[in-house]
Write an enzyme that holds these catalytic residues in place. Structure first.
Site, PDB file in Angstrom:
ATOM      1  N   LEU A  98       0.964  -1.042   0.073  1.00  0.00           N
ATOM      2  CA  LEU A  98       0.062   0.071   0.015  1.00  0.00           C
ATOM      3  C   LEU A  98       0.727   1.225  -0.077  1.00  0.00           C
ATOM      4  O   LEU A  98       1.666   1.472   0.972  1.00  0.00           O
ATOM      5  CB  LEU A  98      -0.771   0.026   1.255  1.00  0.00           C
ATOM      6  CG  LEU A  98      -1.912   1.163   1.319  1.00  0.00           C
ATOM      7  CD1 LEU A  98      -2.974   1.126   0.265  1.00  0.00           C
ATOM      8  CD2 LEU A  98      -2.595   1.231   2.685  1.00  0.00           C
ATOM      9  N   HIS A 116       6.423   2.952  11.270  1.00  0.00           N
ATOM     10  CA  HIS A 116       7.167   4.145  10.358  1.00  0.00           C
ATOM     11  C   HIS A 116       6.490   5.364  10.404  1.00  0.00           C
ATOM     12  O   HIS A 116       5.201   5.011  10.205  1.00  0.00           O
ATOM     13  CB  HIS A 116       7.435   3.848   8.833  1.00  0.00           C
ATOM     14  CG  HIS A 116       8.380   4.399   8.146  1.00  0.00           C
ATOM     15  ND1 HIS A 116       7.746   5.836   7.682  1.00  0.00           N
ATOM     16  CD2 HIS A 116       9.641   4.532   7.691  1.00  0.00           C
ATOM     17  CE1 HIS A 116       8.820   6.375   7.091  1.00  0.00           C
ATOM     18  NE2 HIS A 116       9.928   5.473   6.973  1.00  0.00           N
TER      19      HIS A 116
END
Length: 354
Positions: A130, A235
């Site tokens: 994604l 992240h």
């Protein structure tokens, strides 16, 4: 209208440019033309064949830029599904274990966390790959990319497992260094840095993990504080993807990625919000869509529409309310062409809210 379609061989150059914007750490989407070419070929083969059971298929969708202003007018987003991981080769993760130790003299209770190398996700469906270009992150495009995969799963349940998981990219600093890798992996892989290890893994070489990773549990208390702090931390760019999955009903699992310790999320198919809201509908062509003057925050929202034919699979985001049960969905000729529809096709539809 936003439209997702299966990836084509002609998308390779645009995909390489897009992958170069990820900042690294996306094993399934490296900025490597040879690897991406293999991924494209695998996706095309998966869309072309039909199995009545989950296997090691990989489905990759791409989102195009209709304005031609982002990513040199090419692909601006990707969304992928691994139908069943660990079928052709092992899929490894670190399972987070909890150990309680009690001493009577002196009176002391110690709680310890351990990391155990496992391949518990064998045969489970994974949603991944994604990514959305920064200039295209408006109008709910990111949420559409994430949710669209669940329409595919709902339309072809026989091709996927009854449980879905996702690996979220783990935290790295502005230079691409992973504190977790530096504390753990580097010591067992001959001192290679995180990017090199990630590149080896992205080429599909899982055997080196089995050969080199420690087989015994790792006590996290023995790791540096900065490594402990990023276990299960996403992240910065992946945090929105994690939130989207949590709103779908995914829960943080007791497992992390073996390279960067990014969190794993999982959910039974039957508990995923988009899949629970899916309906099927027939369609009819109209010269213009019905009036629907709604903003992104309008009371009725928008809908996702999928062509359920596997080889002609297309998924669109339309400014249209959900039709009432039993009603046909009105589509313009342009929308029907974009969805590659033929007379008599049945659609999979679901409400959408960004």
């Amino acid at each position: 209208m936003k439209l997702l379609r299966p990836v084509l061989a002609s998308d390779l150059d645009a995909l390489v440019r897009l992958a170069g914007q990820t900042g690294g750490g996306m094993t399934s989407f490296p900025p490597d033309a040879a690897i991406l070419s293999e991924r494209i070929a695998k996706s095309q083969a998966s869309f072309a064949r039909d199995h009545p059971y989950p296997t090691d298929d990989y489905f990759l969708f791409v989102l195009e830029d209709p304005t031609g202003r982002v990513n040199d007018g090419g692909v601006v987003g990707t969304a992928g599904i691994f139908a069943a991981v660990g079928m052709a080769e092992p899929f490894y993760s670190y399972r987070l274990l909890h150990l309680t130790q009690v001493s009577r003299e002196p009176a002391k209770t110690v709680h310890t966390q351990l990391l155990q190398l496992t391949n518990d996700y064998a045969g489970i469906t994974e949603v991944g790959t994604l990514f959305l270009a920064e200039g295209a992150r408006a109008g709910g495009a990111g949420a559409f990319l994430s949710k669209s995969r669940f329409l595919m799963i709902a339309a072809h349940p026989e091709r996927f497992a009854d449980k879905v998981f996702a690996e979220i990219r783990g935290w790295v600093d502005e230079h691409g260094h992973s504190p977790f890798w530096d504390a753990v992996g580097r010591h067992f892989f001959g001192g290679i840095d995180f990017r090199e290890a990630d590149q080896i893994n992205s080429r599909g070489n899982q055997q080196f993990i089995a050969d080199l990773m420690p087989k015994f549990p790792i006590y996290t208390a023995l790791l540096p504080a900065e490594a402990q702090a990023v276990i299960g931390r996403p992240h910065d760019h992946a945090a929105p993807a994690k939130r989207l999955l949590e709103r779908e009903g995914f829960q943080v699992a007791k497992a992390v990625d073996i390279f960067d310790a990014g969190p794993c999320l999982e959910a039974p198919v039957t508990s995923i919000a988009t899949i629970r809201a899916v309906r099927t509908a027939s369609w009819t062509e109209h010269p213009a869509p019905p009036p629907h003057p709604l903003s992104d925050q309008g009371p009725e929202g928008r809908i996702m529409v999928a062509n359920t034919d596997l080889e002609r699979c297309r998924i669109a985001l339309l400014d249209r309310p959900m039709p009432d049960p039993g009603d046909k969905l009105a589509l313009t000729a342009a929308e029907a062409r974009a969805l590659a529809l033929e007379a008599g096709d049945v659609l999979t539809i679901a409400p959408f809210k960004a």
